[in-house]
Design a protein around this motif. Sequence first.
Motif, mmCIF file in Angstrom:
data_model
loop_
_atom_site.group_PDB
_atom_site.id
_atom_site.type_symbol
_atom_site.label_atom_id
_atom_site.label_comp_id
_atom_site.label_asym_id
_atom_site.label_seq_id
_atom_site.Cartn_x
_atom_site.Cartn_y
_atom_site.Cartn_z
ATOM 1 N N GLY A 39 -16.264 -10.613 62.821
ATOM 2 C CA GLY A 39 -15.190 -11.272 62.073
ATOM 3 C C GLY A 39 -15.649 -12.335 61.107
ATOM 4 O O GLY A 39 -14.820 -12.970 60.448
ATOM 5 N N GLU A 40 -16.956 -12.549 60.985
ATOM 6 C CA GLU A 40 -17.481 -13.586 60.094
ATOM 7 C C GLU A 40 -18.550 -12.998 59.182
ATOM 8 O O GLU A 40 -19.458 -12.300 59.644
ATOM 9 C CB GLU A 40 -18.068 -14.746 60.889
ATOM 10 N N ALA A 41 -18.441 -13.281 57.895
ATOM 11 C CA ALA A 41 -19.398 -12.762 56.918
ATOM 12 C C ALA A 41 -19.601 -13.785 55.816
ATOM 13 O O ALA A 41 -18.838 -14.750 55.690
ATOM 14 C CB ALA A 41 -18.889 -11.445 56.328
ATOM 15 N N ALA A 76 -10.007 -9.327 52.161
ATOM 16 C CA ALA A 76 -8.776 -8.595 52.468
ATOM 17 C C ALA A 76 -8.957 -7.625 53.635
ATOM 18 O O ALA A 76 -8.027 -6.880 53.964
ATOM 19 C CB ALA A 76 -8.304 -7.831 51.230
ATOM 20 N N SER A 77 -10.116 -7.623 54.271
ATOM 21 C CA SER A 77 -10.429 -6.643 55.310
ATOM 22 C C SER A 77 -10.201 -7.205 56.708
ATOM 23 O O SER A 77 -10.125 -8.419 56.914
ATOM 24 C CB SER A 77 -11.887 -6.186 55.183
ATOM 25 N N THR A 78 -10.146 -6.280 57.652
ATOM 26 C CA THR A 78 -10.102 -6.637 59.060
ATOM 27 C C THR A 78 -11.264 -5.972 59.783
ATOM 28 O O THR A 78 -11.852 -5.006 59.288
ATOM 29 C CB THR A 78 -8.786 -6.187 59.717
ATOM 30 N N ASP A 127 -20.076 -6.909 40.880
ATOM 31 C CA ASP A 127 -20.109 -6.276 42.197
ATOM 32 C C ASP A 127 -19.990 -7.319 43.298
ATOM 33 O O ASP A 127 -19.252 -7.121 44.279
ATOM 34 C CB ASP A 127 -21.414 -5.495 42.334
ATOM 35 N N ALA A 128 -20.690 -8.433 43.171
ATOM 36 C CA ALA A 128 -20.629 -9.481 44.194
ATOM 37 C C ALA A 128 -19.216 -10.035 44.313
ATOM 38 O O ALA A 128 -18.711 -10.252 45.429
ATOM 39 C CB ALA A 128 -21.613 -10.594 43.861
ATOM 40 N N ARG A 129 -18.573 -10.271 43.192
ATOM 41 C CA ARG A 129 -17.204 -10.795 43.243
ATOM 42 C C ARG A 129 -16.254 -9.790 43.890
ATOM 43 O O ARG A 129 -15.354 -10.168 44.650
ATOM 44 C CB ARG A 129 -16.747 -11.160 41.834
ATOM 45 N N LYS A 130 -16.465 -8.513 43.612
ATOM 46 C CA LYS A 130 -15.637 -7.479 44.238
ATOM 47 C C LYS A 130 -15.896 -7.408 45.738
ATOM 48 O O LYS A 130 -14.967 -7.204 46.531
ATOM 49 C CB LYS A 130 -15.903 -6.123 43.580
ATOM 50 N N GLN A 131 -17.152 -7.559 46.138
ATOM 51 C CA GLN A 131 -17.455 -7.538 47.564
ATOM 52 C C GLN A 131 -16.731 -8.680 48.279
ATOM 53 O O GLN A 131 -16.175 -8.491 49.378
ATOM 54 C CB GLN A 131 -18.960 -7.609 47.800
ATOM 55 N N TYR A 132 -16.731 -9.839 47.666
ATOM 56 C CA TYR A 132 -16.020 -10.971 48.272
ATOM 57 C C TYR A 132 -14.529 -10.669 48.395
ATOM 58 O O TYR A 132 -13.899 -10.933 49.430
ATOM 59 C CB TYR A 132 -16.236 -12.239 47.444
ATOM 60 N N GLY A 162 -9.258 -5.360 64.498
ATOM 61 C CA GLY A 162 -8.039 -5.776 63.822
ATOM 62 C C GLY A 162 -7.990 -7.239 63.443
ATOM 63 O O GLY A 162 -6.956 -7.735 62.968
ATOM 64 N N ARG A 163 -9.093 -7.942 63.585
ATOM 65 C CA ARG A 163 -9.142 -9.370 63.251
ATOM 66 C C ARG A 163 -9.407 -9.544 61.768
ATOM 67 O O ARG A 163 -10.241 -8.849 61.183
ATOM 68 C CB ARG A 163 -10.251 -10.038 64.068
ATOM 69 N N ALA A 164 -8.699 -10.483 61.147
ATOM 70 C CA ALA A 164 -8.933 -10.782 59.735
ATOM 71 C C ALA A 164 -10.336 -11.338 59.551
ATOM 72 O O ALA A 164 -10.829 -12.114 60.381
ATOM 73 C CB ALA A 164 -7.899 -11.782 59.229
ATOM 74 N N MET A 165 -10.995 -10.933 58.477
ATOM 75 C CA MET A 165 -12.349 -11.393 58.217
ATOM 76 C C MET A 165 -12.338 -12.836 57.718
ATOM 77 O O MET A 165 -11.521 -13.215 56.867
ATOM 78 C CB MET A 165 -13.017 -10.512 57.166
ATOM 79 N N ASP A 166 -13.233 -13.634 58.236
ATOM 80 C CA ASP A 166 -13.483 -14.993 57.750
ATOM 81 C C ASP A 166 -14.712 -14.912 56.855
ATOM 82 O O ASP A 166 -15.819 -14.671 57.344
ATOM 83 C CB ASP A 166 -13.723 -15.936 58.932
ATOM 84 N N VAL A 167 -14.520 -15.082 55.556
ATOM 85 C CA VAL A 167 -15.599 -14.839 54.598
ATOM 86 C C VAL A 167 -16.015 -16.140 53.939
ATOM 87 O O VAL A 167 -15.186 -16.859 53.373
ATOM 88 C CB VAL A 167 -15.174 -13.824 53.520
ATOM 89 N N MET A 168 -17.294 -16.442 54.018
ATOM 90 C CA MET A 168 -17.845 -17.648 53.416
ATOM 91 C C MET A 168 -18.613 -17.320 52.144
ATOM 92 O O MET A 168 -19.139 -16.224 52.008
ATOM 93 C CB MET A 168 -18.763 -18.354 54.415
ATOM 94 N N ARG A 169 -18.672 -18.267 51.249
ATOM 95 C CA ARG A 169 -19.422 -18.106 50.009
ATOM 96 C C ARG A 169 -20.781 -18.773 50.145
ATOM 97 O O ARG A 169 -20.892 -19.888 50.671
ATOM 98 C CB ARG A 169 -18.682 -18.742 48.834
ATOM 99 N N LEU A 170 -21.810 -18.097 49.662
ATOM 100 C CA LEU A 170 -23.149 -18.667 49.555
ATOM 101 C C LEU A 170 -23.496 -18.659 48.078
ATOM 102 O O LEU A 170 -23.666 -17.589 47.477
ATOM 103 C CB LEU A 170 -24.156 -17.833 50.351
ATOM 104 N N GLN A 171 -23.564 -19.822 47.469
ATOM 105 C CA GLN A 171 -23.754 -19.878 46.027
ATOM 106 C C GLN A 171 -25.172 -19.467 45.630
ATOM 107 O O GLN A 171 -26.152 -19.995 46.163
ATOM 108 C CB GLN A 171 -23.472 -21.289 45.505
#
Length: 382
Positions: free
Chosen positions: A259-261, A287-289, A277-282, A293-302
């Motif tokens: 659940g974390e990426a 928007a994924s689970t 492509d990177a922006r689309k991946q984010y 069924g858990r919503a993804m918690d997505v962090m940004r790495l600059q």
Amino acid sequence: MNDRTVGRHAGPGLNRRRFLAAAGLTAAGAALATTIQDRAEAAPAAAGVFRVPVEDVRHTRTWMAWPDTTSIWRGKLSGVQADIALIARTIAKYEPVVLCANPGSAAKARQMCGPTVTVISSIPVDDCWMRDTGPVFRTDGYGGLDTVGLNFNGWGDKQTHAKDALVAERIAAYVGVPFTYADLVGEGGAIEQDGAGTLMATRSSIVNRNRNPGVSERQLERAMCDAYGASKVIWFDGVYGQDITDDHVDATSRFLAPGEALVQMPVAADTDDYARDARKQYSVLSASTTAAGRAMDVMRLQGPDYNKIRSANRDFLASYANFYLCNDAVISAQFGDKRADEAAKATLARLYPDRRIEQLDIDRLGTGGGGIHCVTQQQPAA
């Protein structure tokens, strides 16, 4: 070898983004793909108890490989060897490292890597990309360990791979664990797993006729899930034909836990195919689970500013996301953009507060289109 997703604009030159070395291409990949297609048409095997764990589990050892082919690396070979040795020595401070080298270059590998790295010459190699050529280790949670091979075909027959195609099976035999071939052609850097049923990958690398001709996305998804012990794949479109890997996921997006990426984000001024492509991946990940069924918690790495890094190579891979987790440490890269390097280190320290963050200058490897995760393969403790 991965992985490659956040390089700059396409251009001529000797690196993995521009199909480094076309020597020794064979018809083996096409024949293998036909076999894979036939197997994929059959009903998928029932999922077993084995699955590929998330990468922050404890490791028994790290596997690496020693490059020695001038037809591939030409004048860059000595610099790449120095980077491989640096990575191996650094990881060896935290866990055992076994490095596969050809008999004729094993002595040099031992000399450059030093006494803390175990160099073996019984498993010959073509190149250094152990993430893609090595076995994928699986555990069952009860002390069991086995391995899966992804039928490496030189990233779609782009590079010689007669030795590398056998590395996965030979390492499994060396360790003494069961080995099976997956029902697809792919590479370890092309698939990320969270250890709890969810995978992510780019279509450009997996759903590609240079690896899996005539095999549908659905068939490949079943084969990936069967191999990794998973039940869901999050797909990104990726970037076709601009680098040797066809846009491996592990240079841009990584799982941290179920659940974390995180996704390495380009600077605002970057608008090339890899930045888009990177922006689309984010966006897709956000928007994924998960399989549960858990919503993804997505962090940004600059990511860094390519105008401020040391390398002037237009196809340089400046991926902080291509880090490697070993016991008690995170091994990452730094590229000379001081502010971005420090920020990336701080981000990784927040994500892994109980691990030491090691940042290495691996510019020679980056010029070849790869990073630290690309040249390592973990053997998890059973």
